[in-house]
Scaffold this active site. Structure first.
Site, mmCIF file in Angstrom:
data_model
loop_
_atom_site.group_PDB
_atom_site.id
_atom_site.type_symbol
_atom_site.label_atom_id
_atom_site.label_comp_id
_atom_site.label_asym_id
_atom_site.label_seq_id
_atom_site.Cartn_x
_atom_site.Cartn_y
_atom_site.Cartn_z
ATOM 1 N N HIS A 74 0.828 -1.209 0.000
ATOM 2 C CA HIS A 74 0.000 0.000 0.000
ATOM 3 C C HIS A 74 0.860 1.256 0.000
ATOM 4 O O HIS A 74 1.915 1.293 0.628
ATOM 5 C CB HIS A 74 -0.949 -0.006 1.207
ATOM 6 C CG HIS A 74 -2.060 -0.974 1.031
ATOM 7 N ND1 HIS A 74 -1.886 -2.336 1.168
ATOM 8 C CD2 HIS A 74 -3.346 -0.786 0.671
ATOM 9 C CE1 HIS A 74 -3.024 -2.933 0.909
ATOM 10 N NE2 HIS A 74 -3.932 -2.018 0.603
ATOM 11 N N PRO A 75 0.371 2.294 -0.681
ATOM 12 C CA PRO A 75 1.127 3.550 -0.742
ATOM 13 C C PRO A 75 0.924 4.381 0.515
ATOM 14 O O PRO A 75 -0.060 4.207 1.243
ATOM 15 C CB PRO A 75 0.490 4.255 -1.944
ATOM 16 C CG PRO A 75 -0.939 3.793 -1.907
ATOM 17 C CD PRO A 75 -0.867 2.339 -1.468
ATOM 18 N N SER A 91 -6.545 3.464 -5.782
ATOM 19 C CA SER A 91 -5.957 4.279 -4.716
ATOM 20 C C SER A 91 -6.071 5.771 -5.032
ATOM 21 O O SER A 91 -6.379 6.581 -4.150
ATOM 22 C CB SER A 91 -4.490 3.919 -4.492
ATOM 23 O OG SER A 91 -4.390 2.680 -3.846
ATOM 24 N N GLN A 95 -8.087 8.226 -2.574
ATOM 25 C CA GLN A 95 -7.412 9.339 -1.914
ATOM 26 C C GLN A 95 -8.020 10.678 -2.340
ATOM 27 O O GLN A 95 -8.211 11.570 -1.513
ATOM 28 C CB GLN A 95 -5.905 9.299 -2.171
ATOM 29 C CG GLN A 95 -5.223 8.163 -1.417
ATOM 30 C CD GLN A 95 -3.717 8.320 -1.303
ATOM 31 O OE1 GLN A 95 -3.190 9.433 -1.308
ATOM 32 N NE2 GLN A 95 -3.018 7.201 -1.157
ATOM 33 N N PHE A 126 1.087 3.313 6.877
ATOM 34 C CA PHE A 126 -0.211 3.515 7.509
ATOM 35 C C PHE A 126 -1.278 3.186 6.477
ATOM 36 O O PHE A 126 -1.278 3.723 5.373
ATOM 37 C CB PHE A 126 -0.324 4.972 7.953
ATOM 38 C CG PHE A 126 -1.648 5.344 8.551
ATOM 39 C CD1 PHE A 126 -1.938 5.043 9.868
ATOM 40 C CD2 PHE A 126 -2.602 6.026 7.803
ATOM 41 C CE1 PHE A 126 -3.151 5.403 10.432
ATOM 42 C CE2 PHE A 126 -3.812 6.399 8.346
ATOM 43 C CZ PHE A 126 -4.084 6.085 9.674
#
Length: 179
Positions: A74-75, A91, A95, A126
């Site tokens: 995950h980024p 994503s 975001q 995170f």
């Protein structure tokens, strides 16, 4: 939403078509879809809830190292991948929906600081299901979760990843209804 059917129906797809359609539900981890297909898919997996559960089972049964690799796929939120346009389509949309593409310079700096502190503390990014949250709620969650133990955060990250997957499946079902 869960009663809606996914299209194409997972149970009717061959292995390659299933992985092509659903292999990206878990970020950069098509192995999850491949394992789910190998178990066999029935009509119960043709709904977002049914397929989400089958995919979840694969993650939950995976080794600790495989789960850690999934978390690390995950980024960072509002991080360099987002700024550089290197996020997956899902994503990027998620975001942006949370307003992370509209952060002020001070908010970007705060995200960078928290991303760094979080990675230093836990050795993985995170992860939070941002749909329905705004950047202020995400920053607050970041700060709270920095106080967790590593074990708590691994469990929380996996739970959030499952939530992301479920939301992505529900989104795909909704999109197929609107076609």
């Amino acid at each position: 939403m869960s009663a809606a059917l996914l299209s194409p129906r997972p149970s009717q797809l061959d292995r390659d078509a299933f992985i092509a359609r659903y292999g990206d539900i878990y970020e950069h981890s098509p192995w999850i879809a491949a394992q789910a297909w190998e178990l066999g898919l029935e009509a119960a997996q043709d709904t977002p809830a049914g397929l989400a559960e089958r995919l979840r089972e694969q993650v939950d049964a995976a080794s600790a190292n495989a789960q850690l690799a999934l978390i690390r796929a995950h980024p960072d939120l509002a991080g360099k991948a987002a700024i550089g346009g290197k996020l997956t389509d899902d994503s990027r949309s998620e975001q942006a929906g949370a307003g992370l593409d509209q952060c002020t310079p001070a908010e970007f700096a705060r995200f960078e600081q928290l991303n760094r502190a979080y990675r230093d503390r836990f050795d993985f990014p995170f992860v939070i299901a941002v749909r329905g949250l705004d950047r202020h709620a995400i920053l607050a969650a970041f700060e709270t979760r920095l106080n967790h133990t590593r074990k708590q955060e691994r469990r929380t990250a996996i739970a959030q990843i499952h939530r992301i997957a479920r939301l992505r499946l529900e989104q795909r079902a909704a999109e197929s209804l609107n076609r």
